[in-house]
Scaffold this motif. Sequence first.
Motif, PDB file in Angstrom:
ATOM      1  N   GLU A 113     128.170  67.686  12.091  1.00  0.00           N
ATOM      2  CA  GLU A 113     129.203  68.716  12.271  1.00  0.00           C
ATOM      3  C   GLU A 113     129.281  69.164  13.724  1.00  0.00           C
ATOM      4  O   GLU A 113     130.358  69.276  14.299  1.00  0.00           O
ATOM      5  CB  GLU A 113     128.916  69.942  11.376  1.00  0.00           C
ATOM      6  CG  GLU A 113     129.053  69.651   9.903  1.00  0.00           C
ATOM      7  CD  GLU A 113     129.804  70.740   9.126  1.00  0.00           C
ATOM      8  OE1 GLU A 113     130.465  71.598   9.739  1.00  0.00           O
ATOM      9  OE2 GLU A 113     129.738  70.704   7.887  1.00  0.00           O
ATOM     10  N   SER A 136     132.923  75.699   2.390  1.00  0.00           N
ATOM     11  CA  SER A 136     132.153  74.604   2.961  1.00  0.00           C
ATOM     12  C   SER A 136     132.441  73.231   2.356  1.00  0.00           C
ATOM     13  O   SER A 136     131.537  72.502   1.948  1.00  0.00           O
ATOM     14  CB  SER A 136     130.654  74.905   2.891  1.00  0.00           C
ATOM     15  OG  SER A 136     130.020  74.178   3.902  1.00  0.00           O
ATOM     16  N   ASP A 154     125.336  76.045   5.777  1.00  0.00           N
ATOM     17  CA  ASP A 154     126.138  75.251   4.842  1.00  0.00           C
ATOM     18  C   ASP A 154     125.386  74.023   4.342  1.00  0.00           C
ATOM     19  O   ASP A 154     125.391  73.704   3.150  1.00  0.00           O
ATOM     20  CB  ASP A 154     127.433  74.786   5.519  1.00  0.00           C
ATOM     21  CG  ASP A 154     128.295  75.955   5.941  1.00  0.00           C
ATOM     22  OD1 ASP A 154     128.012  77.086   5.528  1.00  0.00           O
ATOM     23  OD2 ASP A 154     129.263  75.726   6.697  1.00  0.00           O
ATOM     24  N   SER A 200     133.274  70.966   4.219  1.00  0.00           N
ATOM     25  CA  SER A 200     132.774  70.028   5.235  1.00  0.00           C
ATOM     26  C   SER A 200     131.315  69.649   4.970  1.00  0.00           C
ATOM     27  O   SER A 200     130.946  68.485   5.100  1.00  0.00           O
ATOM     28  CB  SER A 200     132.948  70.615   6.632  1.00  0.00           C
ATOM     29  OG  SER A 200     132.267  71.836   6.770  1.00  0.00           O
TER      30      SER A 200
END
Length: 369
Positions: free
Chosen positions: A148, A114, A160, A116
């Motif tokens: 996201e 993760s 996440d 991101s």
Amino acid sequence: MESTAGRWWAPGRVNLIGEHTDYNDGYVLPMALPLGMTCTARARPDGAVRLRSRQAPAEVDTTTTALATAGWSEFPTWSRYPLGVIREFERRGHEVPGIDLDLDSTVPIGAGLSSSAALSCSVALALRDLFAPTITAIELIDITRTAENVYAGVPTGTLDQSAALLCTPGHLLFLDTRTAATEQIPFDLEAFALSLLVLDTGTPRQLVDGEYATRRTECAAAAAQLGVPSLRDIPYPSEVGRLPNPLLRRRARHVITENARVLQIAEQLRKRADPRRIGPVLTAGHESLRDDFEVSAPPLDTAVDAALAAGAHGARMTGAGFGGSVIALVDRDRAGAVSSSVREALTAKGFPPPRTFTVTPSAGAHRLD
Ligand code: ADP
Ligand code: MG
């Protein structure tokens, strides 16, 4: 004095158990990694938005007005995570007068850890502290997930972002993704002379986007055929027998048994049981992802098998699958031997050598200075 600049941190995460459950209203059990994103932010009064990342080639120079009006195709993919966060703040009425962001991450990108969410959550926390101090953690999770989903176009659940924002040192985060209820569950590896290894197989997750979307559709179809809002509402795996399609039966069985595994592990650790006892449950989770959900990949199976053969108490792929990382729970004094065995098994099959990290449950997102 009002603060106009600083540095913020958001970690990557590893999910101990609870894979592909977050978009089925289910349970997850992640912990924050000691790897993360450092976001250096400086407020500006002129509406300009300037971004750069040490891990991305191009700088982005735009304005908050352009974010509200422009087509987003001009922005490089990576920048849509932070730009999406900025745009969502504004869209929800939290004005961003302008900002410079300098990003630098230690989370391997695309390894299922993760990177991101570390990116979007570090930016969200900076924006909160600089411009909107009353925003709640729940709203930050919603903003970063929207960044996201909508702006970067990746249809993730809340796992996440919740992990990056809410995890605390020494704990797993038990999250019920239906109610957003959370509980900090102690995970003291040190006290039991254990280590948790993360082995990044470095294999690209080529199929991940299409297959992830397919799995979501399959789970929704299975829930609809079983007459429930989501697979979370099915307590017993035997109920999948009501599904005529064998593929949907397998998909549903993974989600139902995986939710049960999260609850079982949370229950054990809540009682401060020896974490060795959860090892077989972790391995069962891998088998379910491999056989029922079919999201594993040869390097992941090779790494899991090698770790177990070298004495790991449990091992499983982590993240969405098709590549990425494996975790292994090992006696501390076996960590080196298990890593070596996994490396040998992977390279013997022509796969790249893994990057190995020994991880401890670390702090969630916070301001550094
Ligand atoms: P994961 O989150 O598992 O690492 P994702 O595919 O969800 O994998 O997210 C990876 C993407 O996030 C990258 O392709 C890039 O767009 C963005 N990203 C992550 N870390 C950085 C970084 N340090 N700099 C720029 N972009 C990043
Ligand atoms: Mg991601």
